[in-house]
Write a protein that holds these residues in place. Sequence first.
Motif, PDB file in Angstrom:
ATOM      1  N   SER A   2       0.836  -1.205   0.000  1.00 13.39           N
ATOM      2  CA  SER A   2       0.000   0.000   0.000  1.00 13.39           C
ATOM      3  C   SER A   2       0.868   1.252   0.000  1.00 13.39           C
ATOM      4  O   SER A   2       1.967   1.272   0.542  1.00 13.39           O
ATOM      5  CB  SER A   2      -0.923   0.010   1.215  1.00 13.39           C
ATOM      6  N   ARG A   3       0.344   2.281  -0.604  1.00 12.47           N
ATOM      7  CA  ARG A   3       1.042   3.570  -0.628  1.00 12.47           C
ATOM      8  C   ARG A   3       0.599   4.375   0.584  1.00 12.47           C
ATOM      9  O   ARG A   3      -0.584   4.436   0.889  1.00 12.47           O
ATOM     10  CB  ARG A   3       0.707   4.313  -1.910  1.00 12.47           C
ATOM     11  N   GLN A   4       1.562   4.981   1.268  1.00 11.86           N
ATOM     12  CA  GLN A   4       1.277   5.722   2.489  1.00 11.86           C
ATOM     13  C   GLN A   4       1.969   7.077   2.460  1.00 11.86           C
ATOM     14  O   GLN A   4       3.017   7.224   1.843  1.00 11.86           O
ATOM     15  CB  GLN A   4       1.809   4.974   3.714  1.00 11.86           C
ATOM     16  N   ARG A  16      -5.974  20.008   4.282  1.00 10.52           N
ATOM     17  CA  ARG A  16      -7.208  19.241   4.035  1.00 10.52           C
ATOM     18  C   ARG A  16      -7.331  18.841   2.572  1.00 10.52           C
ATOM     19  O   ARG A  16      -7.706  17.725   2.252  1.00 10.52           O
ATOM     20  CB  ARG A  16      -8.433  20.074   4.419  1.00 10.52           C
ATOM     21  N   GLU A  17      -7.028  19.771   1.697  1.00  7.89           N
ATOM     22  CA  GLU A  17      -7.132  19.492   0.265  1.00  7.89           C
ATOM     23  C   GLU A  17      -6.072  18.487  -0.188  1.00  7.89           C
ATOM     24  O   GLU A  17      -6.358  17.593  -0.983  1.00  7.89           O
ATOM     25  CB  GLU A  17      -7.013  20.790  -0.543  1.00  7.89           C
ATOM     26  N   VAL A  18      -4.869  18.621   0.335  1.00  7.89           N
ATOM     27  CA  VAL A  18      -3.800  17.688  -0.013  1.00  7.89           C
ATOM     28  C   VAL A  18      -4.152  16.281   0.455  1.00  7.89           C
ATOM     29  O   VAL A  18      -3.998  15.301  -0.286  1.00  7.89           O
ATOM     30  CB  VAL A  18      -2.456  18.164   0.583  1.00  7.89           C
ATOM     31  N   GLU A  21      -6.651   9.086  -4.347  1.00  9.25           N
ATOM     32  CA  GLU A  21      -5.743   8.294  -5.188  1.00  9.25           C
ATOM     33  C   GLU A  21      -5.422   6.933  -4.565  1.00  9.25           C
ATOM     34  O   GLU A  21      -4.639   6.166  -5.111  1.00  9.25           O
ATOM     35  CB  GLU A  21      -4.444   9.067  -5.443  1.00  9.25           C
ATOM     36  N   GLY A  22      -6.004   6.635  -3.395  1.00 11.05           N
ATOM     37  CA  GLY A  22      -5.845   5.325  -2.778  1.00 11.05           C
ATOM     38  C   GLY A  22      -4.776   5.231  -1.708  1.00 11.05           C
ATOM     39  O   GLY A  22      -4.494   4.144  -1.213  1.00 11.05           O
ATOM     40  N   TYR A  23      -4.182   6.329  -1.321  1.00  9.75           N
ATOM     41  CA  TYR A  23      -3.143   6.325  -0.301  1.00  9.75           C
ATOM     42  C   TYR A  23      -3.738   6.090   1.081  1.00  9.75           C
ATOM     43  O   TYR A  23      -4.868   6.473   1.356  1.00  9.75           O
ATOM     44  CB  TYR A  23      -2.404   7.668  -0.271  1.00  9.75           C
ATOM     45  N   SER A  25     -11.628   5.763   6.069  1.00  9.37           N
ATOM     46  CA  SER A  25     -11.218   4.503   6.690  1.00  9.37           C
ATOM     47  C   SER A  25      -9.714   4.239   6.586  1.00  9.37           C
ATOM     48  O   SER A  25      -9.178   3.479   7.373  1.00  9.37           O
ATOM     49  CB  SER A  25     -11.981   3.341   6.056  1.00  9.37           C
ATOM     50  N   ARG A  26      -9.051   4.845   5.630  1.00  9.50           N
ATOM     51  CA  ARG A  26      -7.620   4.600   5.450  1.00  9.50           C
ATOM     52  C   ARG A  26      -6.783   5.725   6.062  1.00  9.50           C
ATOM     53  O   ARG A  26      -5.748   6.098   5.543  1.00  9.50           O
ATOM     54  CB  ARG A  26      -7.274   4.477   3.960  1.00  9.50           C
TER      55      ARG A  26
END
Length: 56
Positions: free
Chosen positions: A2-4, A16-18, A25-27, A46-47
């Motif tokens: 996973s990308r973090q 907040r926007e970042v 994008e799934g991070y 949730s992530r």
Amino acid sequence: MSRQILATGATGTVGREVVRLFYDEGYHIKAAVRNLKNIAVYHRLSRMLVIQHKVS
């Protein structure tokens, strides 16, 4: 794998926007915040892991 990212300033106007862009994008997000009362905007993500830190 996973990308973090670790986001500081995640409860600010730009932060907040970042965070939203990376989240979309799934991070997986780790956010360091000074005040937990400011994280209400993230209650449905949730992530995301929120870590409170103190600045001295």
